[in-house]
Design a protein around this motif. Structure first.
Motif, PDB file in Angstrom:
ATOM      1  N   GLN A  53       0.851  -1.186   0.000  1.00 21.61           N
ATOM      2  CA  GLN A  53       0.000   0.000   0.000  1.00 21.61           C
ATOM      3  C   GLN A  53       0.882   1.230   0.000  1.00 21.61           C
ATOM      4  O   GLN A  53       1.914   1.274   0.678  1.00 21.61           O
ATOM      5  CB  GLN A  53      -0.889   0.032   1.252  1.00 21.61           C
ATOM      6  CG  GLN A  53      -1.881  -1.109   1.364  1.00 21.61           C
ATOM      7  CD  GLN A  53      -3.211  -0.755   0.741  1.00 21.61           C
ATOM      8  OE1 GLN A  53      -3.721   0.331   0.968  1.00 21.61           O
ATOM      9  NE2 GLN A  53      -3.741  -1.667  -0.039  1.00 21.61           N
ATOM     10  N   GLU A  54       0.425   2.207  -0.738  1.00 25.46           N
ATOM     11  CA  GLU A  54       1.136   3.476  -0.732  1.00 25.46           C
ATOM     12  C   GLU A  54       0.541   4.336   0.373  1.00 25.46           C
ATOM     13  O   GLU A  54      -0.663   4.274   0.637  1.00 25.46           O
ATOM     14  CB  GLU A  54       0.969   4.161  -2.085  1.00 25.46           C
ATOM     15  CG  GLU A  54       1.821   5.390  -2.259  1.00 25.46           C
ATOM     16  CD  GLU A  54       1.576   6.022  -3.631  1.00 25.46           C
ATOM     17  OE1 GLU A  54       1.347   5.271  -4.590  1.00 25.46           O
ATOM     18  OE2 GLU A  54       1.609   7.254  -3.704  1.00 25.46           O
ATOM     19  N   HIS A  55       1.406   5.140   0.988  1.00 30.12           N
ATOM     20  CA  HIS A  55       0.895   6.050   2.015  1.00 30.12           C
ATOM     21  C   HIS A  55      -0.107   7.006   1.377  1.00 30.12           C
ATOM     22  O   HIS A  55       0.154   7.560   0.296  1.00 30.12           O
ATOM     23  CB  HIS A  55       2.062   6.842   2.630  1.00 30.12           C
ATOM     24  CG  HIS A  55       1.678   7.610   3.848  1.00 30.12           C
ATOM     25  ND1 HIS A  55       0.960   8.773   3.794  1.00 30.12           N
ATOM     26  CD2 HIS A  55       1.894   7.374   5.167  1.00 30.12           C
ATOM     27  CE1 HIS A  55       0.749   9.224   5.015  1.00 30.12           C
ATOM     28  NE2 HIS A  55       1.317   8.379   5.875  1.00 30.12           N
ATOM     29  N   PRO A  56      -1.278   7.209   2.001  1.00 26.13           N
ATOM     30  CA  PRO A  56      -2.296   8.048   1.357  1.00 26.13           C
ATOM     31  C   PRO A  56      -1.824   9.466   1.085  1.00 26.13           C
ATOM     32  O   PRO A  56      -2.343  10.140   0.212  1.00 26.13           O
ATOM     33  CB  PRO A  56      -3.451   8.037   2.345  1.00 26.13           C
ATOM     34  CG  PRO A  56      -3.143   7.030   3.365  1.00 26.13           C
ATOM     35  CD  PRO A  56      -1.706   6.681   3.280  1.00 26.13           C
ATOM     36  N   ARG A  57      -0.875   9.915   1.860  1.00 24.93           N
ATOM     37  CA  ARG A  57      -0.450  11.316   1.679  1.00 24.93           C
ATOM     38  C   ARG A  57       0.974  11.435   1.143  1.00 24.93           C
ATOM     39  O   ARG A  57       1.289  12.333   0.400  1.00 24.93           O
ATOM     40  CB  ARG A  57      -0.517  12.049   3.030  1.00 24.93           C
ATOM     41  CG  ARG A  57      -1.905  12.103   3.638  1.00 24.93           C
ATOM     42  CD  ARG A  57      -2.719  13.187   2.964  1.00 24.93           C
ATOM     43  NE  ARG A  57      -4.152  12.928   3.053  1.00 24.93           N
ATOM     44  CZ  ARG A  57      -4.916  13.291   4.068  1.00 24.93           C
ATOM     45  NH1 ARG A  57      -4.399  13.945   5.071  1.00 24.93           N
ATOM     46  NH2 ARG A  57      -6.197  13.005   4.073  1.00 24.93           N
TER      47      ARG A  57
END
Lengths: 372, 1035
Positions: free
Chosen positions: B195-199
């Motif tokens: 998962q990529e960091h949302p920010r």
């Protein structure tokens, strides 16, 4: 009757013909006017009269110029008999119940020297059982080889006539592969082959088709590129007038034309691939026209009738009820179907068949037959 | 001679033919067979579904559809849209990655495959080292992170798929950067989640299957945080603000982990097992979504108590103290949650849950209380009960259309009022020129009415005939099955229900009169219902009549199923089509043909035993006619007598298939013969010998009158024509049988004012026996201008010119083998076209259609559209019976596809390409329903033609499909999905059979299930040609 009697009295004239009629051990001699033989029924009555057997059903036969015993049972063959009799017309009469049908036919009188004695003493041959072929009531074709003049020698175009429903067409086809000559050399291509003949079926009885014959065309349409099921459907749809072109597995009985002395099939295979279809179209077209046009319609008065056509059909319903004439297989001189061709032609194909030939019996028994 | 000339060398005619005919497969309706992957683009608002056969289908707003097929026939495992782009990446089960993009061409978007790529490890590495388990498209739009079975994460640059070696995150590298206490080798194994960091695009979350989760700094190549769970990891979710991680595990638990830079806290904030305390199944995917209101949505798949609900396919939604476990009738493939798109948005605020189940797509409205489902405008589950027949009606009058929609809307009250949330792209297709209905009959006794006017096949109304009969299960029972305090809080969703209470209820024939609203349906147990459209709910008794088709025939015994038992007394019917008459055939054999004449108020029906005519105005039987041949035992005893030979016939079919496989292998064209390697020729020869030992044989025998099922009534037709004499025309009924017989009955229908007083009379006027005895599949009367007679009431509604009654009429009889034109009233043969005799194909479907010209607005010709058993579609001209065009449409092995084909009155058609999908095709240049749509992404940089959107008219002018078939290669919806036909549920059913048949694995053991399913298909084909059993038998 009167007329015949009158002719009988005037024997010795130029237009008359001597008739020698034999029934049992008795001979009768009388004469007919060659130009006016009259009708068969009158002649039949005359025979019954001269032999004094008015209420006995008999079969009438005559010896033709080749010495064959041939039947007389209608106007046509009666007239034929009269016109060919030279100088004298020899008539043989048998009681219907003790008739020997096998006595009739091609080569009967010359081949079997004792045929006359057979006719004389019918009990002679009760010892050996024989196949009773129904008495030919009328002549009609069952099968024929057609277009001999335009086909390559290695091919045979056979027409099967299916009348009524008494006798099955009786053969099976299968997938297989054959060898063709192509620009790339010899190439194996898929093909359709006759895999089995039903004993007693029409196909077998003609003797013109045999197991492992390759089917090339059905009613003028090439089968190459078509699936087994397609070819099956085509044959069934054409079953009333089926014309199949085969390359016989056995190439020894080919019709040989003057120009060529041997059936070299490598060449003629080529021929079949080139310039062929044009011939087909012309060749069987007229017969095809009337093949299955005869749908039956029952109007509300309940009497069945054939559907009229723009081109009136001479064929009537009677033709459907006629009894079939058939020949025993082998009589036409064809080699039984299991025999393998040793000819060097189409070698690839033949070697395959050689390997499978011993399994032929097994083939027939295994018979996973899917009826359509 | 003339007949052997190739038809149509007249150049003018050839030109006209090009204006009239053209073949296109335009769109696939229904639900993709065997879906295997789901993808969704938040920015495009487009959904993607991948299938086991390698197809991907994209859906946006209604009418926006795309389809692509991977060259490899491999299952699509994952689909990922690249963030903010019109591109997507698919992962197949052969470990290959494919990049697809939506490109604009000629004003419409097209789906194209750009690149494909297979990840290669260092030489000598185990295959598992590069076996991709997770794909993460990075928000930079250039990178793809690939998690593998080995635990390594590879980075690949797009769009060229260049492997960036230096960016690989190997498990060793991660291990080295872990603190001492977390370093066991066992924490790795394969990568389960990325998962990529949302920010922060520089941080990614890597979850390993043994329970280790790390946050990896891409720039610094270091571990920012790590979390160690005691359970096998299934999936993880990152809260929108990045402060919380939620992981789900194989024991049915999920854990929340707080994220903070300072403390590498290894302990979970909270861990819970939602359906504990007893052992639970794994939670395989979880969403943790924030809302403005504060309380988050937790949505997860699985986690049910293993012992009692382990077999359920559930997705649970938990929010604000409410919890519902949506219970699907088929396996859940994947799901996603639609959230507010903008990356800047503070909260997720989920509004819809999209679930791809094996047999249907379910969308649940999360905004509305109670979480109702949303009715999908496409992807309809056509096969929610197996389709047994279909019927198409073109050009429905608006009045009837509205009434059907009104009736249907009352059935759909449980659906959410939310607009369809997946609404990406713009449909540029012109509005459908007319309203078309496709009616499908189903095994459970229902008839579904589909809007088939446009690209989206939408369910309008569902009619159930079950209420008329007494069946084992009472329909009211199931509604109250759900108790109050049930735990888990299961709720059934979806419409897929393949289980039929009683196969006799199956619908076999449908006939709808679009002018009067009369409908007649007939079923498996000889039931014929006449229904009338009523806008109000009504309670009334259905009048029952028995039609004894055997009449005085003696000594016959029906061994098939019993007839259905009708419910006595008045029955309450909901608004819509309400039955008022039930005719039950005796013996209760399947109804094989049906015709309705709404003007004369007559219904004709036929079975394998005969046919009958029923006057539904006076509600009395006019006559019955037995068509049985006395020797036809099979028809009399019913379908059961076939069973005893099943084993034998299965064996035979196996052999047959095995052989045909051998022979088909043989037939495949090899290269130049000289180059064939030695080994293969030997193998071929071996195969050949094998074949010679046991050849497929076909018996050549003329069809005789004694064939079984000759009495089977194949077609029924009403016509007002000159049956008895050429001066007076009268109503007539025509019936054609399997044995090539056509019966014609003259009818006397009293005039309208005395309609109730005088009986309808019928007398047999003609009987035609086709000598080739092939089954009669179509009867049609052409008027004096050689135009097919109009439908009943068509003239009365001014929708058709009245037929020409001056010139002489002609009768067209289509058998499986031939087309024949006869004159009327004296039946004499005029013309014929032999199909089977010339090319070996047989007619399976025939229908008259009007073909409009694409050049001249009002020019059109009536011709016959014909489907053969080889899957070819031909157009045969009327009245001269000249073959016009031929296209190969369906694979000849696809017998269920061939059996399911229906033609429309304007040269289109439908056939099933799988149990759940109709392929739509068009033979006409004028009537072409296909998706034409545009998808734009505002963020797309390399896409620089925004003007396209403003000119849809121009776009539709240069139609992509307006050309002839020649552009077929580049069309995306051409041969797609054709190979996707073997279907597994059938194979499973048969697995049992095959064990019984073969005991152990024989030479073909591995193929047995496949073969058997093939066998069933074959059987079905055979049965299609015969009576008794129709499609429903095998579902």
């Amino acid at each position: 009757m009167n007329r015949s009697n009158r002719h009988g009295t005037g024997s010795g004239c130029l237009g008359t013909m001597e008739v020698k009629s034999k029934f049992g051990a008795e001979f009768r001699r009388f004469s007919l006017e060659r130009s006016k033989p009259g009708k068969f029924e009158e002649f039949y009555g005359l025979l019954q009269h001269v032999h004094k057997i008015p209420n006995v059903d008999v079969l009438v036969g005559y010896a033709d110029i080749h010495g064959d015993l041939l039947p007389i049972n209608n106007d046509d063959n009666y007239h034929k008999a009269v016109s060919t009799a030279n100088p004298l017309l020899r008539i043989f009469i048998q009681k219907k119940e003790e008739a020997d049908y096998s006595a009739f036919g091609t080569d009967t009188l010359t081949k079997k020297k004792n045929v006359l004695t057979n006719v004389l003493r019918p009990d002679n041959h009760r010892k050996k059982p024989h196949i009773v072929i129904s008495m030919p009531q009328d002549f009609r074709p069952v099968s024929s080889i057609i277009d001999v003049d335009i086909l390559p020698e290695t091919h045979r175009r056979v027409r099967l006539y299916k009348y009524g429903t008494e006798k099955p067409l009786g053969f099976y086809i299968r997938d297989g592969s054959s060898v063709r000559v192509t620009p790339h050399g010899l190439e194996k291509v898929p093909g359709i082959f006759i895999s089995r003949l039903v004993p007693g079926g029409l196909a077998q009885s003609t003797g013109l088709l045999a197991v492992n014959d390759e089917v090339l065309e059905v009613n003028g349409i090439e089968v190459s590129g078509k699936s087994l099921d397609q070819v099956t459907d085509m044959m069934i749809a054409n079953s009333r007038n089926l014309i199949i072109t085969v390359r016989p597995a056995n190439q020894r009985n080919n019709v040989i034309r003057n120009s060529r002395t041997s059936g070299s099939s490598g060449q003629s295979t080529d021929n079949s691939l080139l310039g062929y279809p044009q011939q087909i179209e012309a060749s069987f077209e007229p017969e095809d026209e009337d093949s299955d046009e005869d749908d039956i319609i029952i109007e509300d008065n309940g009497v069945p009738q054939q559907i009229p056509k723009a081109v009136p059909n001479t064929e009537s319903l009677e033709s459907l009820t006629q009894i079939e004439l058939s020949f025993e297989s082998g009589q036409n001189g064809f080699i039984p179907s299991n025999e393998v061709s040793l000819a060097p032609v189409a070698s690839g194909t033949n070697t395959e068949f050689e390997t499978c030939a011993p399994d032929q019996k097994l083939l027939e028994e295994d018979g996973t037959i899917i009826t359509l | 001679m003339r007949r052997f000339l190739r038809p149509g060398h007249d150049p003018a005619r050839e030109r006209l033919k090009r204006d009239l005919f053209q073949f296109n497969k335009t769109v696939e309706h229904g639900f993709p067979h065997q879906p295997s992957a789901l993808g969704y683009s938040l920015s495009l608002r487009i959904l993607a579904i991948g299938t086991r056969s390698g197809a991907i289908k994209l859906y946006g707003a209604p009418g926006v559809e795309f389809m692509g097929l991977h060259r490899e026939n491999n299952a699509v495992v994952q689909i990922h849209f690249l963030p903010g782009q019109c591109q997507l990446v698919t992962l197949l089960d052969d470990n290959s990655l494919h990049l697809w993009s939506l490109k604009v061409k000629g004003g419409v978007s097209e789906l194209q495959e750009d690149e494909s790529f297979t990840l290669r490890g260092p030489p000598g590495a185990a295959p598992s080292a590069t076996q991709i388990t997770v794909v993460l498209p990075h928000s930079s739009q250039e990178l793809l992170y690939l998690g593998t079975e080995s635990g390594n994460v590879f980075a690949v640059q797009l769009p060229a798929f260049c492997t960036l070696e230096d960016r690989t995150i190997s498990s060793d590298a991660v291990l080295q950067r872990l603190p001492e206490e977390a370093r066991h080798r066992r924490v790795f194994e394969m990568v389960e989640a990325l998962q990529e960091h949302p920010r922060d695009p520089n941080q990614i979350l890597i979850g390993y299957s043994r329970g280790l989760i790390v946050i990896w700094d891409l720039q610094g190549s270091r571990v920012l945080c790590h979390f160690l769970s005691s359970q096998q990891l299934e999936n993880i979710c990152w809260q929108r603000d990045g402060h919380l991680i939620v992981s789900c595990h194989s024991d049915g638990s999920y854990c929340q982990w707080p994220v903070s830079r300072d403390t590498q806290q290894p302990e979970p904030l909270r861990s819970c097992v939602p359906y504990g305390p007893f052992p639970c199944k794994a939670i395989t995917k979880i969403f943790w979504l924030t809302t403005k209101q504060g309380l988050p949505f937790t949505i997860f798949q699985g986690g049910m108590p293993r012992a009692s609900y382990g077999d359920r396919h559930c997705i649970s939604v938990v929010h604000n103290g409410e919890q519902t476990a949506f219970d699907f009738t088929s396996r859940v493939i994947d799901f996603t949650v639609l959230v507010e798109a903008g990356p800047g948005a503070a909260f997720d605020d989920p509004y819809a849950l999209v679930v791809l189940a094996e047999e249907e797509l379910v969308v649940i409205d999360l905004k509305t209380a109670g979480w109702p489902p949303v009715q999908p405008p496409y992807l309809a589950s056509l096969h929610c009960s197996a389709i047994t027949c279909s019927h198409h009606i073109s050009n429905i009058p608006l009045k009837l259309w509205e009434r059907i929609i009104a009736a249907g809307s009352q059935q759909n009250t449980h659906f959410s009022t939310m607009d369809w949330p997946i609404d990406g792209g713009t449909s540029l297709a012109p509005a459908p020129p007319q309203r078309d209905l496709l009616l499908t009959g189903h095994e459970d006794g229902t008839v579904r009415f589909w809007d088939a006017s446009g690209v989206c096949l939408r369910l309008l109304y569902k009619l159930s005939t079950v209420r008329v009969f007494l069946t084992d299960t009472d329909p009211s029972e199931s509604l109250n099955a759900q108790g109050e305090d049930e735990w888990p809080p299961l709720r059934k969703v979806g419409s897929f229900d393949p289980y039929s209470d009683d196969p006799r209820l199956g619908i076999q024939k449908i006939f709808l009169c679009k002018y009067s609203g009369y409908l007649t349906v007939a079923g498996t147990a000889g039931q014929v219902l006449v229904l009338e459209l009523n806008d109000e709910e009504a309670e009334h008794a259905v009048e029952q009549v028995e039609a004894d088709l055997l009449q005085d025939q003696e000594g016959y015994r029906w061994k098939g199923h019993e007839r259905l038992c009708a419910r006595p007394g008045p029955v309450c019917f909901e608004p819509g089509f309400q039955p008022f008459v039930l005719v039950q055939c005796q013996p209760p054999a399947v109804v094989t043909s049906l015709a309705l004449h709404s003007e004369w108020r007559l219904v004709a029906f036929g079975t394998s035993h005969g046919f009958g005519l029923f006057d539904h105005q006076q509600r009395r039987q006019v006559f019955v006619k037995c068509t049985l041949h006395p020797s036809d035992q099979l028809a009399l005893e019913g379908p059961l007598s076939r069973v005893k030979s099943l084993k034998k016939s299965l064996r035979q079919s196996f052999r047959r298939i095995r052989r045909s496989r051998v022979s088909s292998r043989k037939r495949r064209p090899a290269g130049p013969p000289g180059e064939v390697p030695e080994g293969s020729t030997r193998a071929e020869r071996a195969g050949l010998q094998n074949m010679e030992l046991a050849p497929v044989q076909r018996k050549i025998e003329a069809r005789s009158a004694e064939d079984s099922f000759t009495g089977f009534v194949r077609t029924l037709y009403f016509a007002d024509t000159y049956l008895k004499d050429s001066s007076r025309h009268c109503p007539s009924l025509w019936a054609g049988t399997n044995g090539g017989t056509v019966y014609a009955f003259a009818l006397r229908v009293p005039p309208a004012e005395r309609r109730m007083d005088e009986p309808v009379r019928a007398e047999q006027a003609k009987e035609i026996q086709l000598m080739h005895r092939a089954p009669v599949v179509g009867i049609l009367v052409l008027d004096g201008h050689s135009v097919p007679l109009p439908e009943p009431l068509e003239v009365a509604h001014d929708l058709s010119k009245s037929p020409d009654m001056q010139g002489s009429h002609q009768l067209l009889v289509v058998s499986e083998e031939q087309f024949k034109v006869f004159t009327l009233p004296k039946v004499s043969a005029r013309l014929k076209l032999k199909l089977t005799a010339l090319e070996g194909s047989r007619v399976r479907r025939v229908s008259a259609a009007r073909f409009g010209s694409c050049r001249a607005e009002d020019y059109g010709e009536h011709h016959l559209a014909v489907l053969t058993n080889l899957g070819d579609i031909q157009v045969v001209s009327l009245p001269l019976l000249k073959p016009q065009v031929r296209y190969s449409c369906i694979r000849r092995e696809d017998v269920s596809g061939i059996a399911s084909c229906v033609f429309t009155k304007y040269g289109q058609g439908f056939y099933l390409i799988s149990p759940s999908e109709f392929e739509r095709f068009s033979l006409s240049t004028k009537w072409l329903v296909e998706p034409r749509c545009l998808v734009n992404s505002a963020e797309t940089k390399n896409y620089s033609r925004p003007c396209n959107r403003s000119s849809p008219e121009k776009a539709s002018g240069q139609a992509r499909n307006s050309g002839s078939q020649s552009d077929g290669e580049e069309r995306r919806s051409g041969p797609v999905m054709e190979h996707a036909l073997l279907n597994d549920e059938r194979a499973v059913v048969i697995g049992v059979l095959s064990e019984w048949l073969w005991g152990t694995a024989s030479a073909t053991g591995e193929d047995a299930p496949k073969l058997l399913s093939l066998y069933l298909l074959l059987q079905r084909n055979e049965q299609d040609a015969r009576p008794g059993c129709t499609m429903n038998t095998h579902y």
